[in-house]
Design a protein around this motif. Structure first.
Motif, PDB file in Angstrom:
ATOM      1  N   GLU A  78       0.810  -1.224   0.000  1.00 16.28           N
ATOM      2  CA  GLU A  78       0.000   0.000   0.000  1.00 16.28           C
ATOM      3  C   GLU A  78       0.844   1.275   0.000  1.00 16.28           C
ATOM      4  OE1 GLU A  78      -0.263  -2.416   2.325  1.00 16.28           O
ATOM      5  OE2 GLU A  78      -0.540  -1.598   4.352  1.00 16.28           O
ATOM      6  N   VAL A  82       2.031   0.920  -6.570  1.00 20.65           N
ATOM      7  CA  VAL A  82       2.032   0.036  -7.726  1.00 20.65           C
ATOM      8  C   VAL A  82       0.589  -0.255  -8.112  1.00 20.65           C
ATOM      9  CG1 VAL A  82       4.213  -1.070  -7.146  1.00 20.65           C
ATOM     10  CG2 VAL A  82       2.089  -2.045  -6.297  1.00 20.65           C
ATOM     11  N   MET A  84      -1.931  -2.893  -9.715  1.00 23.46           N
ATOM     12  CA  MET A  84      -1.847  -4.343  -9.908  1.00 23.46           C
ATOM     13  C   MET A  84      -3.147  -4.846 -10.521  1.00 23.46           C
ATOM     14  SD  MET A  84       0.070  -7.021  -7.748  1.00 23.46           S
ATOM     15  CE  MET A  84       0.083  -8.750  -8.180  1.00 23.46           C
ATOM     16  N   PHE A  86      -5.022  -8.394 -11.140  1.00 18.54           N
ATOM     17  CA  PHE A  86      -4.954  -9.794 -10.743  1.00 18.54           C
ATOM     18  C   PHE A  86      -5.653 -10.671 -11.775  1.00 18.54           C
ATOM     19  CE2 PHE A  86      -4.652  -7.142  -7.080  1.00 18.54           C
ATOM     20  CZ  PHE A  86      -3.798  -7.789  -6.214  1.00 18.54           C
ATOM     21  N   ALA A  90     -10.094  -9.317  -8.710  1.00 19.26           N
ATOM     22  CA  ALA A  90     -10.172  -8.754  -7.353  1.00 19.26           C
ATOM     23  C   ALA A  90     -10.966  -7.459  -7.308  1.00 19.26           C
ATOM     24  CB  ALA A  90      -8.768  -8.538  -6.770  1.00 19.26           C
ATOM     25  N   LEU A  91     -12.020  -7.362  -8.118  1.00 13.38           N
ATOM     26  CA  LEU A  91     -12.896  -6.188  -8.040  1.00 13.38           C
ATOM     27  C   LEU A  91     -13.790  -6.317  -6.813  1.00 13.38           C
ATOM     28  CD1 LEU A  91     -13.813  -5.953 -11.811  1.00 13.38           C
ATOM     29  CD2 LEU A  91     -12.302  -4.426 -10.534  1.00 13.38           C
ATOM     30  N   TYR A 103     -11.635   3.994  -6.036  1.00  4.32           N
ATOM     31  CA  TYR A 103     -11.268   3.584  -4.667  1.00  4.32           C
ATOM     32  C   TYR A 103      -9.870   4.045  -4.245  1.00  4.32           C
ATOM     33  CZ  TYR A 103     -10.612   0.941  -0.430  1.00  4.32           C
ATOM     34  OH  TYR A 103     -10.367   0.611   0.874  1.00  4.32           O
ATOM     35  N   GLY A 104      -8.909   3.911  -5.149  1.00  3.61           N
ATOM     36  CA  GLY A 104      -7.547   4.325  -4.820  1.00  3.61           C
ATOM     37  C   GLY A 104      -7.479   5.803  -4.439  1.00  3.61           C
ATOM     38  N   ARG A 144     -14.945  -6.834 -16.950  1.00  2.84           N
ATOM     39  CA  ARG A 144     -14.312  -6.862 -15.626  1.00  2.84           C
ATOM     40  C   ARG A 144     -12.825  -6.611 -15.749  1.00  2.84           C
ATOM     41  NH1 ARG A 144     -17.511 -11.442 -12.119  1.00  2.84           N
ATOM     42  NH2 ARG A 144     -19.428 -11.044 -13.230  1.00  2.84           N
ATOM     43  N   ARG A 146     -11.242  -4.996 -18.001  1.00  2.70           N
ATOM     44  CA  ARG A 146     -10.928  -3.606 -18.307  1.00  2.70           C
ATOM     45  C   ARG A 146     -11.197  -2.691 -17.129  1.00  2.70           C
ATOM     46  NH1 ARG A 146     -14.355  -3.691 -22.996  1.00  2.70           N
ATOM     47  NH2 ARG A 146     -14.297  -1.432 -23.160  1.00  2.70           N
ATOM     48  N   ARG A 151      -9.065   0.603 -12.838  1.00  3.21           N
ATOM     49  CA  ARG A 151      -8.914   0.860 -11.414  1.00  3.21           C
ATOM     50  C   ARG A 151      -7.445   1.017 -11.046  1.00  3.21           C
ATOM     51  NH1 ARG A 151     -10.763  -3.526  -6.974  1.00  3.21           N
ATOM     52  NH2 ARG A 151      -8.856  -4.511  -7.733  1.00  3.21           N
ATOM     53  N   ALA A 152      -6.609   0.167 -11.641  1.00  4.30           N
ATOM     54  CA  ALA A 152      -5.177   0.257 -11.344  1.00  4.30           C
ATOM     55  C   ALA A 152      -4.584   1.547 -11.914  1.00  4.30           C
ATOM     56  CB  ALA A 152      -4.454  -0.960 -11.903  1.00  4.30           C
ATOM     57  N   MET A 155      -5.090   5.494 -10.206  1.00  2.09           N
ATOM     58  CA  MET A 155      -4.268   6.110  -9.156  1.00  2.09           C
ATOM     59  C   MET A 155      -2.877   6.477  -9.671  1.00  2.09           C
ATOM     60  SD  MET A 155      -3.490   2.886  -6.749  1.00  2.09           S
ATOM     61  CE  MET A 155      -1.743   2.672  -6.819  1.00  2.09           C
TER      62      MET A 155
ATOM     63  N   THR B 161      -7.666 -12.194  -1.817  1.00  2.28           N
ATOM     64  CA  THR B 161      -7.417 -11.474  -3.067  1.00  2.28           C
ATOM     65  C   THR B 161      -8.067 -10.098  -3.039  1.00  2.28           C
ATOM     66  OG1 THR B 161      -7.431 -13.600  -4.166  1.00  2.28           O
ATOM     67  CG2 THR B 161      -7.511 -11.666  -5.574  1.00  2.28           C
ATOM     68  N   LEU B 162      -9.294 -10.019  -2.502  1.00  2.00           N
ATOM     69  CA  LEU B 162      -9.957  -8.709  -2.408  1.00  2.00           C
ATOM     70  C   LEU B 162      -9.096  -7.752  -1.609  1.00  2.00           C
ATOM     71  CD1 LEU B 162     -13.746  -9.394  -1.777  1.00  2.00           C
ATOM     72  CD2 LEU B 162     -12.594  -8.624  -3.852  1.00  2.00           C
ATOM     73  N   GLY B 165      -6.141  -6.628  -3.487  1.00  3.45           N
ATOM     74  CA  GLY B 165      -6.563  -5.619  -4.454  1.00  3.45           C
ATOM     75  C   GLY B 165      -6.659  -4.251  -3.793  1.00  3.45           C
ATOM     76  N   ALA B 167      -5.204  -3.307  -1.043  1.00  4.83           N
ATOM     77  CA  ALA B 167      -3.865  -2.882  -0.610  1.00  4.83           C
ATOM     78  C   ALA B 167      -3.096  -2.274  -1.775  1.00  4.83           C
ATOM     79  CB  ALA B 167      -3.096  -4.069  -0.025  1.00  4.83           C
ATOM     80  N   SER B 168      -3.246  -2.881  -2.973  1.00  5.44           N
ATOM     81  CA  SER B 168      -2.516  -2.356  -4.130  1.00  5.44           C
ATOM     82  C   SER B 168      -2.995  -0.948  -4.478  1.00  5.44           C
ATOM     83  CB  SER B 168      -2.676  -3.290  -5.333  1.00  5.44           C
ATOM     84  OG  SER B 168      -3.957  -3.140  -5.910  1.00  5.44           O
ATOM     85  N   LEU B 169      -4.198  -0.596  -4.018  1.00  2.32           N
ATOM     86  CA  LEU B 169      -4.712   0.746  -4.284  1.00  2.32           C
ATOM     87  C   LEU B 169      -4.405   1.697  -3.139  1.00  2.32           C
ATOM     88  CD1 LEU B 169      -8.046  -0.513  -5.779  1.00  2.32           C
ATOM     89  CD2 LEU B 169      -6.243   0.665  -7.029  1.00  2.32           C
ATOM     90  N   GLY B 170      -3.603   1.237  -2.198  1.00  2.00           N
ATOM     91  CA  GLY B 170      -3.126   2.123  -1.146  1.00  2.00           C
ATOM     92  C   GLY B 170      -3.863   2.019   0.177  1.00  2.00           C
ATOM     93  N   ALA B 171      -4.803   1.073   0.302  1.00  5.29           N
ATOM     94  CA  ALA B 171      -5.579   0.978   1.534  1.00  5.29           C
ATOM     95  C   ALA B 171      -4.782   0.260   2.619  1.00  5.29           C
ATOM     96  CB  ALA B 171      -6.886   0.244   1.272  1.00  5.29           C
TER      97      ALA B 171
END
Ligand SMILES: Nc1ncnc2c1ncn2[C@@H]1O[C@H](COP(=O)(O)OP(=O)(O)OP(=O)(O)O)[C@@H](O)[C@H]1O
Ligand SMILES: [Mg+2]
Lengths: 345, 274
Positions: A78, A82, A84, A86, A90-91, A103-104, A144, A146, A151-152, A155, B161-162, B165, B167-171
C-alpha cells in the motif's frame, strides 16, 4: 499521464515456509517506462516474482527490490504506489464500477466529486463510461478485466503489474484486449511488468521478454533475440516450434539418415542443429540436402504447416510455407535450409 | 394423467407433513387464549386474561431474555467477526486447532458447559448471582455459530485477493477491513446473528443450570409455568414467546434482504460486449 519508475530486482529468491523454493535468486533491471514480459511455464515462479515486486510477498534474506534506486524491500504494497491487475480481477463486489475505479483516490482522501470526475476520465479512456453505475456481477469477463485495469490506472501508479490478466478470457477477446492494452500502455509510458504463459502475448506486449524456468531466468532479451537466438535448449523448445536434427558433422556437412545438410560448424562426432519451421524450404525430391515424405498438411490460410517424416529413421520435421503450394501427403520432397538459419546450441 | 396423480400425491403429502408440524403449535397457541382448556375454546370462549397474567408474572423473564440475547449478540459480534477474519486470513495449523476448539461447545451438551462454568466460577459470589453468568454461558454456546457463518462467507468471497486488491490501491489494514471485507461479509454476519439470537432466546439446558431465582429467562420461566401453573397460562406464555421471536426473526430477515439487495440484483444481467 505519468512517467514510470525504474525497477531493480537484486538477488531476489523465495523459499516458502513449507520448503518450496519457488525462486532462485534472480536479478532483473527494468528501465523507467519499459514494458517487460515475464514468460514461462506453469509453476516456474512468475507470480512469486511479481508478488515480491508488488510487495505482497517478502523475498528471502539478501534480496532487494529498488524503485528508482530507493530500497522498497520492506515497504508494504500500500506504500509502493504500484498498480496491480490480478488474474481473478479482485474487483470489489460491494461497489459500483465507478466506485471501484475511484477507490484508490478515495483512500488517498480525495473528495467524492473530484475522485468521481477523475474516475470518469479513466473510464472514458477505456471506453467503459456506460458501465460506470453497474455492479461488478453485472459485467462480462472482458468488461471486468478492463475495469480492473482502469482501477489500477486511476491512481497513476509508477509501476503496473499484471498477472495473466487475459487468461480467463476466450481467444478472440484475448486478441482484442491484448492490442488494446498494448496501445494504452505505450501511450501512458508506465513501467509495466506483464506475467503470462502465452508466448504471443509476451512477444506483442514486451519490449523485452524474460523467459523463466524452474524458479530461474533462462533468458532475457528482445522478442526477436528470444525467438531467433535462444540461449539454451529450454528456451528453444518453449518458444515457437523448433526442428532438431542430430548427427555427426564432418567437413561442414551434417549427416543424418535423411541426407546431408551444409552447416557452418566445426567437425563433431555428434551434434544437434535446430531451425524454425519457416526457415526451411521445400524443393523437388532429390534437390536440397534431405529427402523426406509428406505426412500431413495443415492449411492455415496465409500459410500452411507441412509435417515431414523420414520413414526408416523416424525423423520428423515441420515446415511452414506458402499455402498456394498444393502438396499431396505421401509424396517425397526435398528440404533445403540456409546454413545461416541454423541455431546451434 | 400419471403426472397429475403424482402431483396430487405430492401436494397431499406436503399438506399432511405441514399439518403434523403446525397443528400442535396452533393448538398450543389457542389454548393460551381459551377461558377453560378442558371445556374447549368453543364452549368456554376466548380471553386475553391468561396473556395478561403471564405478563404480570413473567415480564421480567421476558425482558431478561431479550437483554441476554442482545448482549450475547453484541459479544459474539465483537469476538466472532474479528476472530473469523483472523482465522481466515492466517491459515495455519494453529488457526485450524483454534477453530476446532471454538467449535467444541457445539458437540458438548449444554448441561456439561453449565457444569464446567459452575465448577469454575460457582463460588464467585456476585458474578454467579448476576445475569452476566448466564451471558457467559450463552456466548460460549453461540460463538461457534457466528464464527462458522462468517468464515463460510469469507471463504466464498476470496477475502485474501480482495484485500490484496485494496492494498494495491493504497488501503491500509483498517481501511481494507472496513471498506472491502466488512461490506462483503454482511450476509454471513446476518446469518450468524439470526442463529445467535434465536439460540440465545430459546436456550434452556444450560440456562436452567445457571439461573438463580432472580435470573430466570423466558424458557426457564416457561418450564416453571408448565410445572406450577394452569395449562392455559403456560400456553399463553408460549404465545407471548411467539409474539416476541417471530417479529424479531422477520425483522432481521427483512434487514438482511434490504442490505443484500441494496443493488439492482433483481435486474442483474450480463452486459453486452462493446
Ligand atoms: N504460498 C505458497 N506456499 C508454498 N508454495 C508456493 C506458494 N505459492 C507458490 N508456491 C509454489 O511456488 C512455485 C511457483 O509458483 P508461482 O505461483 O510463482 O508459479 P507461476 O509461474 O505463477 O505458475 P502459473 O503459471 O501456474 O501461475 C510453485 O511450485 C508453487 O507451487
Ligand atoms: Mg501464476
Amino acid at each position: 499521464m505519468t512517467s514510470g519508475v525504474s525497477i531493480s530486482v537484486a538477488g531476489v529468491g523465495k523459499t516458502f515456509a513449507d520448503g518450496t523454493q519457488a525462486l532462485r535468486p534472480v536479478s532483473i533491471d527494468v528501465a523507467a517506462g519499459e514494458q517487460l514480459a515475464i514468460l514461462g511455464p506453469s509453476g516456474c515462479g512468475k507470480t512469486t516474482l511479481l508478488r515480491i515486486i508488488a510487495g505482497l510477498e517478502h523475498p528471502d534474506r539478501g534480496g532487494a527490490v529498488l524503485f528508482d534506486g530507493r530500497d522498497v524491500t520492506r515497504l508494504p504494497i500500500e506504500k509502493r504506489n504500484v498498480g496491480m491487475v490480478f488474474q481473478s480481477y479482485a474487483l470489489f463486489p460491494n461497489m459500483s464500477v465507478i466506485d471501484n475505479v475511484a477507490y484508490g483516490l478515495r483512500v488517498r482522501g480525495m473528495a467524492r466529486q473530484a475522485r468521481h470526475a477523475e474516475a470518469r476520465r479513466v473510464l472514458d479512456m477505456m471506453r467503459l463510461s456506460e458501465l460506470s453505475q453497474r455492479r461488478i456481477d453485472q459485467l462480462s469477463g472482458g468488461q471486468r478485466q478492463r475495469v480492473a485495469l482502469a482501477r489500477a490506472l486511476a491512481m497513476k501508479p509508477g509501476v503496473l503489474l499484471l498477472d495473466e490478466p487475459l487468461t480467463a478470457l476466450d481467444a478472440a477477446l484475448r486478441d482484442e484486449l491484448r492490442a488494446e492494452i498494448d496501445a494504452l500502455l505505450r501511450s501512458l509510458e508506465i513501467t509495466t511488468i506483464y506475467v503470462t504463459h502465452d508466448q504471443a502475448e509476451a512477444m506483442v506486449l514486451g519490449d523485452r521478454v524474460i523467459v523463466m524456468e524452474k524458479g530461474g531466468v533462462a533468458q532475457a532479451g528482445s522478442p526477436r533475440d528470444i525467438y531467433f537466438k535462444p540461449a539454451n535448449t529450454f528456451v528453444a523448445g518453449f518458444i515457437g516450434s523448433m526442428n532438431r536434427i542430430d548427427g555427426p558433422i564432418t567437413g561442414g556437412m551434417l549427416a543424418c539418415p535423411a541426407g546431408h545438410l551444409p552447416v557452418r560448424a566445426a567437425d563433431a562426432a555428434s551434434a544437434s542443429v535446430r531451425f524454425r519451421p519457416e526457415s526451411a524450404k521445400l524443393v523437388p525430391a532429390g534437390q536440397g540436402g534431405l529427402t523426406l515424405e509428406i505426412e500431413r498438411v495443415h492449411f492455415l490460410g496465409a500459410t500452411q504447416r507441412v509435417y515431414l517424416r523420414h520413414a526408416e529413421s523416424g525423423l520428423a520435421l515441420i515446415v511452414d510455407g506458402n499455402s498456394r503450394l498444393d502438396l499431396v501427403p505421401g509424396t517425397k520432397v526435398g528440404l533445403a535450409v540456409d546454413p545461416s538459419n541454423f541455431i546451434m546450441l | 394423467m400419471q403426472a397429475t396423480l403424482l402431483r396430487s400425491v405430492q401436494v397431499l403429502a406436503t399438506i399432511l407433513v405441514t399439518a403434523f408440524l403446525v397443528v400442535p403449535m396452533v393448538l398450543s397457541l389457542m389454548a393460551g387464549v381459551t377461558v377453560n382448556y378442558f371445556q374447549g375454546i368453543l364452549r368456554s370462549g376466548v380471553t386475553l386474561q391468561w396473556v395478561a397474567e403471564v405478563w404480570a408474572l413473567y415480564a421480567d423473564t421476558i425482558l431478561l431474555s431479550l437483554k441476554i440475547a442482545i448482549a450475547t449478540l453484541a459479544a459474539t459480534l465483537a469476538i466472532g467477526v474479528p476472530a473469523a477474519y483472523v482465522l481466515n486470513r492466517h491459515p495455519s495449523r494453529l488457526s485450524r486447532a483454534i477453530e476446532e476448539i471454538v467449535t467444541l461447545p457445539l458437540a458438548i451438551p449444554g448441561l456439561a458447559i453449565a457444569l464446567a462454568l459452575l465448577i469454575s466460577y460457582g463460588s464467585a459470589g456476585e458474578f454467579r448471582k448476576s445475569w452476566a453468568f448466564i451471558l457467559v454461558g450463552h456466548v460460549l454456546y453461540t460463538l461457534p455459530f457466528m464464527i462458522r457463518a462468517v468464515m463460510a462467507v469469507l471463504a466464498s468471497i476470496d477475502a485474501r485477493t480482495l484485500e490484496e486488491g485494496a492494498a494495491s490501491l493504497g488501503a491500509g489494514p483498517l481501511q481494507r477491513f472496513l471498506h472491502v471485507i466488512l461490506p462483503n461479509i454482511v450476509p454471513g454476519i446476518l446469518a450468524g446473528s439470526l442463529m445467535v439470537v434465536t439460540l440465545s432466546i430459546g436456550e434452556f439446558n444450560l440456562t436452567w443450570m445457571l439461573h438463580t431465582p432472580l435470573t430466570k429467562t423466558l424458557p426457564v420461566g416457561l418450564a416453571d409455568s408448565y410445572a406450577s401453573m394452569r395449562l392455559e397460562i403456560a400456553s399463553a406464555y408460549t404465545l407471548v414467546f411467539f409474539l416476541m421471536i417471530v417479529p424479531l426473526l422477520v425483522g432481521l430477515q427483512i434487514f438482511g434482504s434490504f442490505l443484500g439487495g441494496a443493488g439492482p440484483s433483481g435486474s442483474s444481467r450480463k452486459g453486452k460486449h462493446p
